[in-house]
Design an enzyme around this catalytic site. Structure first.
Site, short mmCIF file in Angstrom:
data_model
loop_
_atom_site.label_atom_id
_atom_site.label_comp_id
_atom_site.label_asym_id
_atom_site.label_seq_id
_atom_site.Cartn_x
_atom_site.Cartn_y
_atom_site.Cartn_z
N GLY A 279 35.11 29.08 45.42
CA GLY A 279 35.81 30.38 45.01
C GLY A 279 36.67 30.14 43.56
N SER A 280 37.32 30.86 43.42
CA SER A 280 37.89 30.97 42.16
C SER A 280 39.14 32.18 41.90
CB SER A 280 37.05 30.82 40.96
OG SER A 280 35.77 31.59 41.43
#
Length: 818
Positions: A246-247
């Site tokens: 994710g980010s």
């Protein structure tokens, strides 16, 4: 031992002028190892590596081969075991060295074991796909500068391996003295890059590709799942790494900044803390041609997330589907032939051979026959082993849009040379090589940029409507994965005139936005990159529109809006580098904001302080005060956050959701809301969460850092940050150990970077590599930045040569060789 020397006058003008008159620590020059792809006699390699605090290398050379040389040497010095394991993997040699049943390398996909991984990669090697892509002229093949970087990288990597052998061996116990640490060739680098590029597509189907078998003529029809669309959608989400990869990215333009700031960018990828998806930080400089600083995945000789003097950029894992399935009708009585427009086509069979280490230490060979169609490989299963049976009537095949993509380094090198947000857009449109990621950027003029400019199959909504199978209709709606009718030639992927190759959506169809205030992304679709300018009109394969946003997406957008308005409790209005740092490390939970008070109230309402759970009532009385007093943050000292995290995860699985107010697409940042505390399933989720903690012998009011930590050098380091489900930007996903809490981190905030562009002068940047530069536990840079992260501190980046030379810990190595 290193020798003290002065930079030789003959190394070259630009490099010598960089450090003229400074006494340096150099390295005894040794010839670089010769490889089959690097045979140019007398080709000089020169690089200067200046190490500043925390082992960050600033690599300078006069040309791209020299830059790659320094990068390859320095990255191998820090992470040779991780890199060597990657090269063994993509060369289909895991079974040879580790045994067929050994775990696969999860950094490039999902495979049941090393044998499955080897069969997959040997098939790719036999096909010659990567070799053909290398030979293509750009933009389809590597640009000349990319090829030069890779050649230099190979020499630098091989030089380190050779020197380690002559100086007593590699220090990392993970591969010290192992025969699988060996010289590499350029093809190995390209194979690893290709493997990472395809990991969200073909890499999630390794088991299905390696395990596909034609049915016996007398076999009964395979049984199908009762609800294949729902089951396959869940398998697709799991295989994509949701929860593992994710980010966050917040790009703030001039209208959202304060003081002298013109633009501020937060880069916050959430990647694994172990293995080949670790990141590594560096600065790469060719005077007058390239000057870029940031981080990259190991084995990529370019900066993937970072900045130059005029632009800062980052990426977030995107929702766009990078592959598609085809359901092909089979010729009656012959499951290895299929029909397209009524005409039979023979599947292609490939006999794949893999060397395997036997239990007695000898080496044997395993052979399998794998199958292909015009669309791609035949599947025996979907992600996670989900049944996609090869039956007597139909078979499923996979087409991965990134199979023919070896352009990623072209794209990232191009980003490093951009000068504005608009230039970023042009560069991405020209190279079209980024896989499975969005891009966000700011420039020094105050423009904020968002685009999902990546490799996406040309499956328009119109094509999907005409050609989707019954399974495909449901799967596209729920997960964006197309399943098309392979029996009709008219159902082949289309193409756009502005696409770099057939079968892809062109840049003109992909969502893009440039604004002066802000754009954000936290792994939801492009729809609300900025709520004032919703992005719509893109095909479903790119992402959904008008659907609930995750709590982390809500937290990101609301945090930006509140900071710009000065309503977040921090001084003043607008963003600077300092306020962005403070905002991230506040570890605020959107879920707590919405539900912590109601959860505490529910806790106090249970008769005799006992909550219902699957195993019977569990005493939660001690948790009620902790939840009532909790500030809704995931700091190391917070009490109540451990229980709340588990409760949120379990409540999210409640049928019809845990909220009273449903999602409203006209109010997507504030719905759904209001905890349905009177719902028996919600109450049971709370009790189950409490029972889970008690079973692990963790007090319900325990401090987060007492049970969320890493062990480095035999000492505990408490780790702040919270889970994605709780709507915390600073995501930490702990690695649980039964009866021992969570004594390590599986994935989460990895490379953090905040870049601020002032009105004049060089960018001002803070960074943090949460797990340190080196995977080697004997390295001084194995956990030094982990301790900084635990303390909520950042590293002030040194970008200009003056800043580098001012480092009190400056160490400089000179690499020369042929």
């Amino acid at each position: 031992m290193p020798r003290v020397t002065r930079l030789p006058a003959g190394i070259r003008g630009a490099v010598s002028s960089l450090v003229a008159g400074i006494t340096l620590v150099g390295l005894t020059a040794l010839p670089a190892s010769t490889t089959p792809t690097d045979t140019a006699a007398g080709s000089d390699r020169h690089a200067v590596i200046q190490y500043t605090e925390y082992g960050v290398p600033h690599i300078t050379a006069d040309d791209y081969p020299g830059l790659g040389y320094g990068y390859g040497y320095a990255s191998a010095k820090d992470n040779v075991c991780v890199l060597a394991d990657a090269y063994v993997t993509v060369n289909a040699e895991r079974s040879r060295y580790f045994g067929a049943d050994a775990p696969a390398n999860a950094g490039v996909g999902v495979a049941a074991d090393s044998l499955t991984s080897d069969l997959y990669f040997q098939r790719l090697k036999d096909s010659g796909t990567v070799e053909r892509l290398i030979d293509k002229p750009p933009p389809l093949g590597p640009e000349p500068e990319v090829a030069q970087l890779v050649r230099g990288y190979v020499q630098g990597y091989n030089r380190y391996v050779a020197e380690a052998d002559t100086r007593g061996g590699i220090t990392d116990p993970a591969c010290r003295g192992k025969e699988w640490v060996k010289p590499i060739a350029a093809i190995d680098v390209y194979r690893q890059i290709h493997a990472v590029t395809t990991m969200s597509g073909s890499g999630t189907f390794m088991d299905g590709i390696a395990g596909a078998r034609p049915p016996a003529r007398s076999a009964a029809a395979p049984r199908r799942s009762a609800d294949p669309a729902t089951g396959l959608a869940e398998a697709v989400r799991a295989a994509r790494g949701e929860g593992e990869l994710g980010s966050n990215a917040l790009a703030i333009g001039a209208e959202g900044t304060r003081g002298s700031s013109r633009g501020v960018l937060l880069a916050n990828p959430h990647f694994p803390w172990q293995g080949m998806r670790r990141m590594w930080q560096s600065q790469l400089t060719i005077p007058g041609r390239l000057d870029v600083s940031g981080a990259s995945l190991l084995g990529f000789p370019a900066v993937l997330i970072g900045h130059n003097r005029d632009v800062a950029w980052t990426h977030t894992v995107a929702t766009a589907t990078t592959y598609g399935l085809y359901e092909v009708p089979l010729v009656p009585g012959d499951p290895t032939r299929y029909l397209v427009d009524g005409v039979p086509e023979q599947m292609k069979s490939h006999r794949v051979r893999v060397r395997v280490k036997e239990k007695d230490g000898t080496t044997g060979t395993v052979e399998r026959t794998l199958w292909d169609t015009r669309y791609g490989p035949v599947l025996g299963a979907g992600p996670g082993g989900f049944p996609l049976p090869w039956g007597k009537d139909t078979a499923y095949t996979l087409r991965d849009a990134n199979t023919t993509n070896l352009r990623a380094l072209n794209s990232w090198l191009g980003l490093g040379r951009t000068t504005s947000a608009e230039d970023v857009r042009r560069s991405q449109a020209r190279t079209q090589g980024l896989p499975w990621i969005n891009t966000l950027a700011v420039d020094r003029e105050g423009s904020a940029y968002y685009a999902d400019m990546q490799v996406v199959p040309h499956v328009t909504d119109e094509l999907a409507k005409r050609c989707s199978t019954p399974l495909g209709e449901r799967l596209l709606a729920t997960s964006g994965v197309p399943v098309l009718d392979g029996g009709r030639g008219a159902c082949a992927w289309g193409t756009d005139k502005d696409a770099v190759e057939p079968g892809l959506l062109g840049p003109g169809r992909l969502p893009q936005l440039i604004r002066d205030d802000y754009v954000t992304n936290s792994n939801n679709s492009p729809w609300l990159a900025n709520p004032l300018s919703p992005l719509t009109g893109y095909p479903r394969v790119v992402g959904d529109i008008g659907t609930p946003r995750t709590l982390r997406t809500q937290e990101g957008i609301l945090s930006v809006q509140r900071r710009i308005a000065g309503k977040d409790g921090l001084p003043g209005k607008g963003f600077s580098r300092a306020t962005m740092e403070r905002m991230l490390f506040r570890d605020h939970s959107r879920a707590a904001e919405l539900a912590a008070a109601d959860t505490a109230k529910m806790c106090r309402s249970f008769p005799d302080g006992a909550a219902p759970s699957a195993g019977g009532p569990v005493d939660v009385s001690i948790a009620c005060r902790a939840l009532a007093d909790w500030d809704g943050r995931y700091s190391s000292r917070s009490r109540g956050s451990l229980l709340f995290a588990r409760f949120v995860a379990k409540a999210g699985a409640v049928k019809d959701g845990p909220w009273k107010v449903p999602f409203d697409p006209s109010d997507p940042l504030r719905t759904p809301r209001t905890l349905a505390a009177d719902k028996p399933e919600v109450q049971r989720a709370f009790g189950d969460a409490a029972a889970e903690l008690r079973a692990a012998d963790i007090p319900l009011n325990a401090r987060l850092g007492d049970h969320q930590y890493v062990v480095r050098d035999g000492k505990r380091i408490p780790i702040h940050g919270g889970p994605h489900e709780a709507g915390v930007l600073n995501v930490i996903t702990p690695k649980a150990a039964p009866g021992a809490g969570t004594p390590d981190v599986a994935t989460g905030s990895s490379f953090l970077q905040v870049t601020e562009f002032p009105a004049k002068g060089a960018p001002r940047t803070s960074s943090l590599l949460t797990y340190g530069q080196s995977a080697d536990p004997t390295s001084p840079h194995h956990a030094d930045q982990t301790r900084l992260y635990a303390a909520g501190r950042w590293v002030r980046e040194r970008f200009t040569q003056r800043e580098i030379l001012d480092s009190p810990q400056l160490r400089t190595h000179i690499l020369t060789g042929k």
